[in-house]
Design a protein around this motif. Sequence first.
Motif, PDB file in Angstrom:
ATOM      1  N   GLU A   1       5.417  13.369 -18.092  1.00 16.09           N
ATOM      2  CA  GLU A   1       6.086  12.853 -18.848  1.00 16.09           C
ATOM      3  C   GLU A   1       5.495  13.190 -20.552  1.00 16.09           C
ATOM      4  O   GLU A   1       6.352  13.311 -21.425  1.00 16.09           O
ATOM      5  CB  GLU A   1       5.875  11.196 -18.700  1.00 16.09           C
ATOM      6  CG  GLU A   1       6.688  10.398 -20.171  1.00 16.09           C
ATOM      7  CD  GLU A   1       8.197  10.762 -19.998  1.00 16.09           C
ATOM      8  OE1 GLU A   1       8.821  10.455 -20.985  1.00 16.09           O
ATOM      9  OE2 GLU A   1       8.702  10.854 -18.865  1.00 16.09           O
ATOM     10  N   ASP A   2       4.208  13.342 -20.624  1.00 10.91           N
ATOM     11  CA  ASP A   2       3.672  13.725 -21.902  1.00 10.91           C
ATOM     12  C   ASP A   2       4.071  15.151 -22.270  1.00 10.91           C
ATOM     13  O   ASP A   2       4.449  15.166 -23.455  1.00 10.91           O
ATOM     14  CB  ASP A   2       2.010  13.578 -21.600  1.00 10.91           C
ATOM     15  CG  ASP A   2       1.619  12.135 -21.567  1.00 10.91           C
ATOM     16  OD1 ASP A   2       2.238  11.450 -21.977  1.00 10.91           O
ATOM     17  OD2 ASP A   2       0.370  12.096 -21.172  1.00 10.91           O
TER      18      ASP A   2
ATOM     19  N   ALA B   1      12.599  19.166 -19.940  1.00 11.16           N
ATOM     20  CA  ALA B   1      12.264  17.662 -19.897  1.00 11.16           C
ATOM     21  C   ALA B   1      12.666  17.327 -18.679  1.00 11.16           C
ATOM     22  O   ALA B   1      12.158  16.213 -18.241  1.00 11.16           O
ATOM     23  CB  ALA B   1      12.775  17.038 -21.223  1.00 11.16           C
TER      24      ALA B   1
ATOM     25  N   HIS C   1       7.823  15.018 -23.222  1.00 10.24           N
ATOM     26  CA  HIS C   1       7.948  14.421 -24.576  1.00 10.24           C
ATOM     27  C   HIS C   1       7.572  15.652 -25.738  1.00 10.24           C
ATOM     28  O   HIS C   1       8.151  15.643 -26.862  1.00 10.24           O
ATOM     29  CB  HIS C   1       7.032  13.430 -24.775  1.00 10.24           C
ATOM     30  CG  HIS C   1       7.298  12.668 -25.948  1.00 10.24           C
ATOM     31  ND1 HIS C   1       8.281  11.863 -26.413  1.00 10.24           N
ATOM     32  CD2 HIS C   1       6.236  12.436 -26.990  1.00 10.24           C
ATOM     33  CE1 HIS C   1       8.206  11.394 -27.547  1.00 10.24           C
ATOM     34  NE2 HIS C   1       6.984  11.789 -28.065  1.00 10.24           N
TER      35      HIS C   1
ATOM     36  N   GLU D   1      10.264  18.244 -26.078  1.00 17.07           N
ATOM     37  CA  GLU D   1      11.452  17.746 -26.989  1.00 17.07           C
ATOM     38  C   GLU D   1      10.924  17.680 -28.346  1.00 17.07           C
ATOM     39  O   GLU D   1      11.860  17.869 -29.265  1.00 17.07           O
ATOM     40  CB  GLU D   1      11.731  16.154 -26.270  1.00 17.07           C
ATOM     41  CG  GLU D   1      12.465  16.240 -24.906  1.00 17.07           C
ATOM     42  CD  GLU D   1      12.679  14.912 -24.547  1.00 17.07           C
ATOM     43  OE1 GLU D   1      13.427  14.945 -23.640  1.00 17.07           O
ATOM     44  OE2 GLU D   1      12.005  13.858 -24.740  1.00 17.07           O
TER      45      GLU D   1
END
Length: 442
Positions: A238-239, A356, A242, A245
Amino acid sequence: MGSTVISIPDGEGVTLKEKKRFQFSLQPIISYLREHKKIQFSLPPIVSYLREKTTKHDMRKLMHSVKVGIALVLVSLIYLLDPLYGQVGDNAMWAIMTVVVMFEFFAGATLSKGLNRAIGTVLGGGLGCLAAGLAEQVGGIGDIIIVGISVFILAALATYTRLMPKIKKRYDYGVMIFLLTFNLVVVSGIRVEKVLQLARERLLTIGMGFAICIFISLLIFPIWASDELHDSMASKFEDLAHSIEGCLEGYFKFVSEKESNEKESKPTANFSSCKSVLNSKLKDESLANFAKWEPWHGKFGLYYPWGQYLQIGEHLRELAATIISMQGCLQSPRQPSTTVRHSFKEPCEAVGSLLAWTLRQLRESMLKMRVCHAGDSIVPKLKSMRLELSLVISPSKLATIENGDGFAIATFMFLLMEIVEKVEELAKEVDELAEPAGFSTR
């Protein structure tokens, strides 16, 4: 001659006039608050507030502190209670030392230290008793020679063994305890007549401390290193998603018309999460080592493939390094014009969305231990997207861009293609983990 008015205080240093001016009552305020129910003096809301403000990690640290306190209280009873003290004497201090040295935050770390200490103590004590017994049989100056030779040989062998990478990684503490126990027993054997009784009492007290630590660490709200490694590894996906993005958003963020007439602004992005992933190798290896010592619990078996977790961690760090390398493109003093960036915006944003989405799918797969079928659904999409990017930055298209903007945008696009390749390798690693880790197909 003018007259002077002197104010007479009422005995508290405040004049009567001032006292009347500042006198007020709290009763109307309390009545108003009760009427409108602004304040409710109740304990449950306060407890709920503290729970919200306290993170899960803070609660675990608090629980660990309480567990250590309980363990020390229990082990101190060996020294404080006369019946127990009569059995072991002053050697009860070894039980306290065992708890202080052995009790760690994670259950696997406590078990690792405990087993290493137990094995090292037994082996060191046994060999020390043998060497002391042999020296006693020889007697005279010979006992000193035998003790000296045995200490030299075993100290040299144990120290050399500690330098081996595999031994140092998992058994360094055990070898150190072996060396310490052996020296204490064999040297004490010269001055102490009942060396076997001394060794027995110390071994008994160390065993008591070991049992208390294991019981409290594994059975009372255990904190598993395996859970920590599993959750932290999943959160890295997830890091990085992010970060990708944010990187693309910063690069294609258009400046206003007024600013664009003066100069192009430098897009920025937050790379702190990537740096955190990049510096996580030592923590991952430590957690994996502790997890291997832990017993079967929950969803993790005895032979869970923690080694493959470390391989996935390596791929995540490579991906984080590639993302950080894009920082040069974002902070370069020579940025492509807004028009050039706009022409490449659509394909790059499509790639960023796919990356992502892929990373979040892999995160869900690992977190929920569910097969994601990356080879069938994810990898073909990444290969197709990599092919489209190669067509977008073909030499014929870049040749039409002037003023060096083509070189700047090509650098950014090539790094983006490398990220796609890294994510593709990462998806394959997660797919390979599914079978040995026993991921569900639902």
